[in-house]
Enzyme design. Structure first.
Site, PDB file in Angstrom:
ATOM      1  N   LYS A 195      28.280  24.755  69.500  1.00 17.84           N
ATOM      2  CA  LYS A 195      29.340  25.220  70.390  1.00 17.84           C
ATOM      3  C   LYS A 195      29.147  24.413  71.653  1.00 17.84           C
ATOM      4  CE  LYS A 195      31.186  29.375  72.591  1.00 17.84           C
ATOM      5  NZ  LYS A 195      31.144  30.998  72.641  1.00 17.84           N
TER       6      LYS A 195
ATOM      7  N   LEU B 138      35.344  23.333  63.682  1.00 16.95           N
ATOM      8  CA  LEU B 138      35.375  24.737  63.282  1.00 16.95           C
ATOM      9  C   LEU B 138      36.465  25.470  64.140  1.00 16.95           C
ATOM     10  CD1 LEU B 138      32.000  25.936  62.256  1.00 16.95           C
ATOM     11  CD2 LEU B 138      33.721  25.072  60.789  1.00 16.95           C
ATOM     12  N   GLY B 139      36.436  25.290  65.564  1.00 14.43           N
ATOM     13  CA  GLY B 139      37.561  26.098  66.157  1.00 14.43           C
ATOM     14  C   GLY B 139      37.505  25.154  67.598  1.00 14.43           C
TER      15      GLY B 139
ATOM     16  N   ASP C 129      32.845  42.507  74.441  1.00  9.59           N
ATOM     17  CA  ASP C 129      34.186  42.081  73.613  1.00  9.59           C
ATOM     18  C   ASP C 129      33.914  42.381  72.114  1.00  9.59           C
ATOM     19  OD1 ASP C 129      36.652  40.959  73.430  1.00  9.59           O
ATOM     20  OD2 ASP C 129      35.692  38.724  73.168  1.00  9.59           O
TER      21      ASP C 129
ATOM     22  N   ILE D 195      34.390  24.105  72.112  1.00  8.80           N
ATOM     23  CA  ILE D 195      34.615  23.629  70.925  1.00  8.80           C
ATOM     24  C   ILE D 195      33.471  23.706  70.085  1.00  8.80           C
ATOM     25  CG2 ILE D 195      35.561  21.602  69.901  1.00  8.80           C
ATOM     26  CD1 ILE D 195      35.859  20.457  72.636  1.00  8.80           C
TER      27      ILE D 195
END
Length: 603
Positions: A44, A23-24, A143, A30
């Site tokens: 993740k 996904l990312g 954030d 990752i």
């Protein structure tokens, strides 16, 4: 332990979780779509494991994120289901298994679903409830931004994600620089003030507060209320200047209810004491607005017509979307330190009647506004990927994909009919489009020659006070300058873009007898340099088209900030103009030496 390789192949098993796809891929983690027992999750995986000294900080932040997510159990916060180390249970890479959230980011939801003010406020109330729950447990997200709030497709619930920058009251301090990792656009202005005040103190660390979190929430809400196309990648006016407050939300979008505009502007107050006292106070204010049944709250935040991609001029084909060029965080920080990127505090930049072109207004305000820019934070080491968010739809071609934050797990297709396609590189904008634009907007759009129409500007009151009261300048004062400190006192090829000017010793005393009394040696001016073909300076700052025998154009340097060698820094409105002897490939051959003037307006 070496860094994990990106994009594990489908079918890979991580302690029983089967990888479906990546996904990312971020700098420090990752994120994979995984399945187990027929259920979908997001996993993740930290890129770095323990062992190497240079990886320890990244590994420590991954451990802290897992610890924080393990403390939280709220319906509007992404949930942690499991964690471990892989492929070795002792020395492997840390992973966290999270909710697989299918939906839109906050900005995409606003642009695609056209919510009313009441719907936005209902989503805000749930986000604030999640923040209140977190803050009650001593957790600060640090954030908050539109890409870290996802509106779940199945039920419309907002989900707060990505706790890679988060901290809690018992956490060790992992920050090596003055400010914690985060996104600079959403930092409260007092963080930049702290940096300037403690720039010589190596061990000084900013203590992040709830008031910083409230500012970031206010900045996120301000963008939603004022920007009809928030998913577009473009420069935007800075919201966290230590001096100038942003233009009120209602002034930029008259549809915004007055009470809502006042709440947002209180969240963006320069003084933290003027913001809501805590998250509970903010929750009460938002609850009161949600209960308002007035007609204005049932209106859509932005009419769908404002969010539609503008049609190309008659007879022209739509411009293709150019691939987005990725810039490193270091490059962005360097540009940010010198860009004039502030929205006007009182009088917005004129745009020649193009009120509907909101994106262009913001882009021009960023590149050519005249107020102080805050110093950027030192480069944080990490850029963690957000926590598990599923893609809404399969990706199309790279050219059609909306730019995303590095490592983002939100992989969405470009919203239909919402992106304004830029002019492809090498292709000039249409003549009709250029005629309609003012000078600075036309420059930003790539127009040249007689297509550009000059427009005036007004100097913000804060810069006028700094120049004429604190520094003692006068509008009649001229100062000897080098437009670009990279070039000497000579004829040189000058390149448009961010520029630093520097004072020089005047060769003639008549330039300004008070030169060194008013402007000490070594003073440096920060701003932008423009090459303007087809126009030249007339009398009293009048800009006129070139005629027969005139130079081919002019070079304009406009500075918004001056910094002295003793560390003092002031916002200014300062302009230097020289004739161009030759213009080629966007550059101008011109005298780098000139005289600059403090100005209050460009008539």
């Amino acid at each position: 332990m070496t860094a994990a390789q990106p994009g594990l192949p489908p079918g890979t098993l991580i302690d029983g979780w089967r990888v479906v796809k990546t996904l990312g891929d971020g700098g420090f983690a990752i994120v994979h779509h995984v399945e187990k027992n027929g259920q979908a999750f997001a996993l993740k995986l930290s890129r770095y494991g323990p062992g190497r000294r240079e990886d320890e900080e990244a590994h420590a932040r991954a451990r802290r994120e897992v610890t924080i997510l393990g403390m939280l159990d709220h319906p509007n916060i992404v949930r942690l289901h499991a964690h471990g180390k892989w492929p070795d249970p002792k020395e492997g890479h840390l992973y966290a298994v999270l909710d697989y959230v299918e939906g839109w980011t906050w900005a995409e939801w606003v642009q695609r679903k056209h919510p009313t003010f009441h719907e936005v406020l209902c989503a805000c109330l749930k986000i604030v409830a999640a923040l209140l729950y977190m803050h009650g447990k001593g957790v600060l997200h640090r954030d908050l931004k539109p890409s870290n709030v996802v509106i779940r497709k199945s039920d419309g619930e907002p989900i707060l994600i990505d706790f890679g920058c988060a901290t809690h009251t018992q956490a060790d301090d992992l920050t090596e620089s003055g400010l914690h990792p985060g996104t600079e656009r959403y930092r409260a202005p007092e963080q930049f003030t702290f940096l300037r005040t403690h720039k010589d103190e190596h061990r000084a660390r900013y203590a992040f507060q709830v008031s910083d979190e409230l500012f970031a929430f206010g900045a996120m809400l301000y963008e939603v209320l004022t920007d009809p196309r928030p998913t577009e990648e473009r420069e935007r006016p800075v919201l966290n200047s230590a001096i100038f407050t942003p233009t009120p939300a209602k002034k930029l979008n008259p549809r915004v209810p007055q009470a809502l505009s006042e709440l947002v502007m209180s969240l963006l107050a320069r003084n933290p004491a003027q913001r809501p006292v805590d998250t509970e106070a903010l929750r009460r204010e938002v609850t009161e607005l949600v209960a308002d049944t007035g007609q204005e709250y049932t209106e859509t935040v932005h009419p769908p017509s404002q969010q539609r991609q503008p049609a190309p001029p008659e007879g022209e084909e739509p411009a293709a979307r150019a691939p987005t060029r990725k810039r490193s965080p270091g490059k962005l920080r360097a540009v940010g330190a010198r860009l004039v990127a502030h929205a006007r505090a009182s009088k917005p930049l004129a745009v020649g009647g193009m009120a509907a072109a909101a994106g262009l207004v913001l882009a021009v305000a960023v590149s050519f506004n005249l107020s102080e820019a805050p110093e950027p934070a030192p480069a944080p080491r990490e850029a963690p990927a957000p926590s598990g968010v599923a893609p809404l739809e399969p990706l199309g071609s790279p050219a059609a994909t909306a730019p995303q934050k590095e490592g983002s797990t939100v992989t969405t297709q470009k919203p239909e009919d919402t992106q304004q396609a830029p002019t492809p590189r090498g292709q000039k904008p249409s003549t009709a489009k250029c005629r309609a634009l003012p000078l600075m907007a036309a420059l930003a759009a790539g127009c040249t020659g007689a297509q550009i129409r000059p427009e005036p500007f007004e100097c913000p009151s804060g810069a006028r006070d700094a120049m004429f009261k604190e520094l003692g300048w006068d509008t009649g004062d001229h100062f000897a300058m080098l437009m670009d400190d990279r070039e000497g006192n000579r004829i040189a090829w000058l390149t448009p873009g961010e520029v630093v000017g520097v004072t020089r010793h005047p060769t003639r005393r008549s330039v300004n007898p008070r030169h060194w009394d008013l402007l000490p040696r070594g003073a440096r001016f920060y701003g932008r340099l423009y090459v303007v073909p087809g126009f030249m300076q007339g009398s009293q700052w009048e800009i006129r088209p070139v005629g027969s025998g005139d130079p081919p154009g002019m070079v304009v340097a406009r500075y918004d900030r001056v910094k002295f060698e003793d560390g003092r820094e002031f916002p200014v409105c300062f302009v230097v103009i020289n004739d161009a002897q030759e213009i080629k490939d966007g550059k101008a051959l011109a005298d780098n030496a000139g005289t600059g003037d403090a100005v209050v307006r460009w008539p």
